[in-house]
Design a protein around this motif. Structure first.
Motif, PDB file in Angstrom:
ATOM      1  N   PHE A   1       0.865  -1.181   0.000  1.00 23.47           N
ATOM      2  CA  PHE A   1       0.000   0.000   0.000  1.00 23.47           C
ATOM      3  C   PHE A   1       0.898   1.227   0.000  1.00 23.47           C
ATOM      4  N   ILE A   2       0.714   2.054  -1.003  1.00 23.83           N
ATOM      5  CA  ILE A   2       1.462   3.298  -1.077  1.00 23.83           C
ATOM      6  C   ILE A   2       0.466   4.451  -0.981  1.00 23.83           C
ATOM      7  N   GLY A   3       0.895   5.554  -0.403  1.00 21.35           N
ATOM      8  CA  GLY A   3      -0.038   6.673  -0.293  1.00 21.35           C
ATOM      9  C   GLY A   3       0.580   7.858   0.416  1.00 21.35           C
ATOM     10  N   ASP A   4       0.117   9.051   0.031  1.00 25.49           N
ATOM     11  CA  ASP A   4       0.540  10.232   0.769  1.00 25.49           C
ATOM     12  C   ASP A   4      -0.077  10.223   2.170  1.00 25.49           C
ATOM     13  N   TRP A   5       0.505  11.015   3.071  1.00 27.21           N
ATOM     14  CA  TRP A   5       0.110  10.952   4.484  1.00 27.21           C
ATOM     15  C   TRP A   5       0.216  12.338   5.105  1.00 27.21           C
ATOM     16  N   TYR A   6      -0.784  12.676   5.896  1.00 29.06           N
ATOM     17  CA  TYR A   6      -0.786  13.937   6.660  1.00 29.06           C
ATOM     18  C   TYR A   6      -0.603  13.628   8.138  1.00 29.06           C
ATOM     19  N   LEU A   7       0.197  14.434   8.814  1.00 29.81           N
ATOM     20  CA  LEU A   7       0.354  14.286  10.261  1.00 29.81           C
ATOM     21  C   LEU A   7      -0.905  14.735  10.997  1.00 29.81           C
ATOM     22  N   ARG A   8      -1.658  15.651  10.403  1.00 32.31           N
ATOM     23  CA  ARG A   8      -2.923  16.057  11.004  1.00 32.31           C
ATOM     24  C   ARG A   8      -3.928  14.904  10.952  1.00 32.31           C
ATOM     25  N   SER A   9      -4.815  14.862  11.914  1.00 26.39           N
ATOM     26  CA  SER A   9      -5.829  13.799  11.937  1.00 26.39           C
ATOM     27  C   SER A   9      -6.851  14.023  10.829  1.00 26.39           C
ATOM     28  N   HIS A  10      -7.614  12.973  10.524  1.00 25.37           N
ATOM     29  CA  HIS A  10      -8.654  13.104   9.501  1.00 25.37           C
ATOM     30  C   HIS A  10      -9.706  14.128   9.927  1.00 25.37           C
ATOM     31  N   LYS A  11      -9.919  14.267  11.224  1.00 25.28           N
ATOM     32  CA  LYS A  11     -10.881  15.277  11.695  1.00 25.28           C
ATOM     33  C   LYS A  11     -10.349  16.690  11.452  1.00 25.28           C
ATOM     34  N   ASP A  12      -9.047  16.879  11.671  1.00 31.41           N
ATOM     35  CA  ASP A  12      -8.456  18.188  11.396  1.00 31.41           C
ATOM     36  C   ASP A  12      -8.508  18.509   9.899  1.00 31.41           C
ATOM     37  N   LEU A  13      -8.298  17.505   9.079  1.00 29.22           N
ATOM     38  CA  LEU A  13      -8.383  17.722   7.631  1.00 29.22           C
ATOM     39  C   LEU A  13      -9.799  18.127   7.237  1.00 29.22           C
ATOM     40  N   ARG A  14     -10.793  17.483   7.838  1.00 25.17           N
ATOM     41  CA  ARG A  14     -12.181  17.852   7.553  1.00 25.17           C
ATOM     42  C   ARG A  14     -12.460  19.291   7.983  1.00 25.17           C
ATOM     43  N   ARG A  15     -11.951  19.648   9.172  1.00 26.37           N
ATOM     44  CA  ARG A  15     -12.178  21.016   9.663  1.00 26.37           C
ATOM     45  C   ARG A  15     -11.540  22.048   8.724  1.00 26.37           C
ATOM     46  N   SER A  16     -10.377  21.730   8.158  1.00 27.89           N
ATOM     47  CA  SER A  16      -9.742  22.652   7.216  1.00 27.89           C
ATOM     48  C   SER A  16     -10.625  22.879   5.997  1.00 27.89           C
ATOM     49  N   LEU A  17     -11.127  21.793   5.437  1.00 23.21           N
ATOM     50  CA  LEU A  17     -11.971  21.929   4.251  1.00 23.21           C
ATOM     51  C   LEU A  17     -13.284  22.629   4.585  1.00 23.21           C
ATOM     52  N   ASP A  18     -13.839  22.347   5.757  1.00 19.43           N
ATOM     53  CA  ASP A  18     -15.078  23.018   6.164  1.00 19.43           C
ATOM     54  C   ASP A  18     -14.869  24.525   6.301  1.00 19.43           C
ATOM     55  N   ALA A  19     -13.652  24.911   6.653  1.00 26.63           N
ATOM     56  CA  ALA A  19     -13.339  26.337   6.803  1.00 26.63           C
ATOM     57  C   ALA A  19     -12.933  26.982   5.483  1.00 26.63           C
ATOM     58  N   GLY A  20     -12.948  26.191   4.393  1.00 30.92           N
ATOM     59  CA  GLY A  20     -12.590  26.731   3.087  1.00 30.92           C
ATOM     60  C   GLY A  20     -11.111  26.775   2.811  1.00 30.92           C
TER      61      GLY A  20
END
Length: 525
Positions: free
Chosen positions: A114-133
């Motif tokens: 399995f290969i893939g990019d990775w963020y240190l931020r949690s998936h919830k933090d990523l959602r909050r970023s997108l929700d904030a535009g």
């Protein structure tokens, strides 16, 4: 827990039972990338077909891997960004003994990466970023089997990072199944000193060609034969590096490195990493490579008859959908992604339940077959597919990044791919003979990709981008395929499962169901 998740190793036509315990603090679904769930979209594991499994609940998926072989994976899907936290695992569907594979059996066995990019931020933090535009920005790294890079360069890779080591025997051939399970980044995969003989992608055997490297886009799966034919003077680098990244400073950190270790290896890997394609930003290499992947028309698939006995190029197209994407834009103050100017919003009642129970107002069968000259909007609009129709879908990418589109319930034939705007004249370039059948295809920015699909699988099926940020922001839709026959033959969908979870407008049925189950468990007086 296990990361990556436990593999499913099954054989064509097996009945599969998977019990899922949701120990998260939020709802969960699993979807099965590439498994077609013939007549059984109840098991597809997306919000249009299933109520999410509540926190603390068990739920059991039951499905048959009917007439399929190949390399697939599962991942969480109740909210698209769940996959950014893991939860994925491999699916291998083996041929039955009576159907030979079209290459010598690999004496080294199977290996899954399995290969893939990775963020240190949690998936919830990523959602909050997108929700904030706020766009997600560049990832923090690339993982291979959930592990960070081998320290191939002291200045780029910190010490003491755990890395993947792949142990092999000299002289043997392995079938290497590689899945890009990342958030949004296309990756180039390669192994130092070794050729990759492509033999299968997402359930289709391919014409066998050697590649020195392969661009694998988000959500895609490939399997290669790799022969351990080097002298083992050292270990060898296994590399997955980012492609088409706009931030030059992010390229070096977006390189995942594992180690291929022969049992008779004489030392650690050394020297520079194997070279990636020359131009990081030029898609020409990648689009030409994609065009070179062809269907093996003489090989048997899940059935004894050759794959090419289905002459897709001779079938008359009944429906044409030109699906256009744009860069994310504000709709009612929220950053949204669209297809044909519509950003999908999931209703509280799954589409298939609303259809079965005739719940009004949940969705509309009015998705436009071409871009509309109007302001973008948020809606729950569904394509009204024709059962046993032959649909042509053109994905026109007017956004600025590579997008991967995935269709549940089917494999489609990839017939064309080029730069610019698609026109009717583009059909003159279509491959009508050996375009590969698969379920996930890339669309390059400023370009189009055309596929053909035979709608013979009744149900409601999800069509989405696999790029998790765009999927989360609404770049998906559903295709409803209803069998109009009155005889309720074996071509109609399977009945509502006994363990169906009800939600939304049908929540009251869940209480009734629980009472019935309790009644069956309690002794009669």
């Amino acid at each position: 827990g296990q990361f990556p998740g436990p593999p499913l190793n099954v054989t064509t036509n097996w009945n599969v039972v998977v019990n899922v315990r949701n120990a998260l603090d939020e709802p969960l679904l699993l979807t099965w990338h590439g498994l077609q769930h013939r007549k059984n979209s109840w098991q597809d594991g997306v919000t249009g077909t299933n109520c999410p499994i509540p926190a603390g609940w068990n739920w059991t998926y039951q499905f048959q891997v009917k007439d399929q072989v190949g390399s697939f994976f599962y991942s969480p899907s109740a909210l698209p960004l769940h996959r950014a936290a893991g939860g994925y695992g491999g699916i291998v569907v083996n041929n039955r003994d009576v159907v030979p594979i079209p290459f010598p059996f690999p004496d080294g066995g199977d290996l899954t990466l399995f290969i893939g990019d990775w963020y240190l931020r949690s998936h919830k933090d990523l959602r909050r970023s997108l929700d904030a535009g706020t766009p997600l920005g560049a990832p923090d790294g690339v993982l291979i089997n959930g592990l960070g890079p081998y320290r191939y360069n002291d200045s780029l890779v910190p010490p003491a990072i755990a890395y993947e080591r792949i142990n092999v025997e000299p002289g043997r051939t392995y079938r290497l199944r590689v899945h890009n399970v990342g958030v949004s980044t296309s990756l180039n995969f390669r192994i130092q000193g070794h050729s990759l003989l492509l033999v299968e992608t997402e359930g289709s055997y391919t014409s066998q060609q050697n590649y020195s490297n392969m661009d694998i886009h988000v959500g895609q799966s490939y399997s290669f034969l790799v022969t351990m034919d080097q002298n083992a003077s050292t270990d060898y680098y296994v590399v997955a590096s980012a492609r088409f990244v706009t931030d030059p400073g992010a390229v070096d950190k977006l390189t995942g490195v594992a180690i291929l270790h022969y049992s008779n290896s004489q030392g650690p890997a050394s020297g520079p990493l194997p070279a990636a394609p020359d131009d990081q930003y030029d898609t020409a290499f990648s689009i030409n490579q994609a065009r070179s992947i062809r269907w093996n028309v003489t090989a048997s698939g899940a059935r004894p008859n050759p794959q090419g006995s289905f002459h897709y190029g001779d079938i008359t197209v009944t429906d044409v959908y030109l699906l256009q994407s744009q860069p994310p834009e504000l709709i009612d103050g929220q950053l949204r992604s669209t297809i044909n100017g519509i950003s999908y919003i999931a209703p509280s009642t799954p589409l298939i339940l609303a259809q079965l129970f005739n719940v009004p107002g949940v969705f509309k069968l009015d998705f436009p077959n071409h871009p509309m000259n109007r302001l973008p909007k948020v809606d729950t609009s569904v394509i009204n597919g024709t059962y046993k129709g032959f649909m042509e879908i053109i994905f026109q990418n007017n956004a600025t990044t590579v997008q991967s589109y995935h269709l549940d319930g089917y494999a489609f034939f990839v017939v064309g791919m080029d730069y610019g705007l698609w026109t009717d004249n583009s059909r003159g370039t279509y491959n009508k003979w050996d375009g590969v059948a698969r379920s996930t295809i890339q669309v390059f920015p400023g370009a189009w990709t055309a596929v053909l699909v035979f709608l013979d699988n009744a149900g409601i099926w999800n069509l989405r981008v696999e790029n998790l940020d765009s999927w989360y922001m609404g770049q998906e839709l559903y295709i409803s395929v209803v069998n109009p026959e009155e005889d309720h033959s074996d071509k109609t969908p399977l009945p509502l499962p006994d363990n169906t979870i009800f939600c939304g407008a049908l929540s009251s049925l869940q209480n009734t169901l629980e009472l019935r189950r309790l009644g069956r468990r309690c002794p009669q007086r």
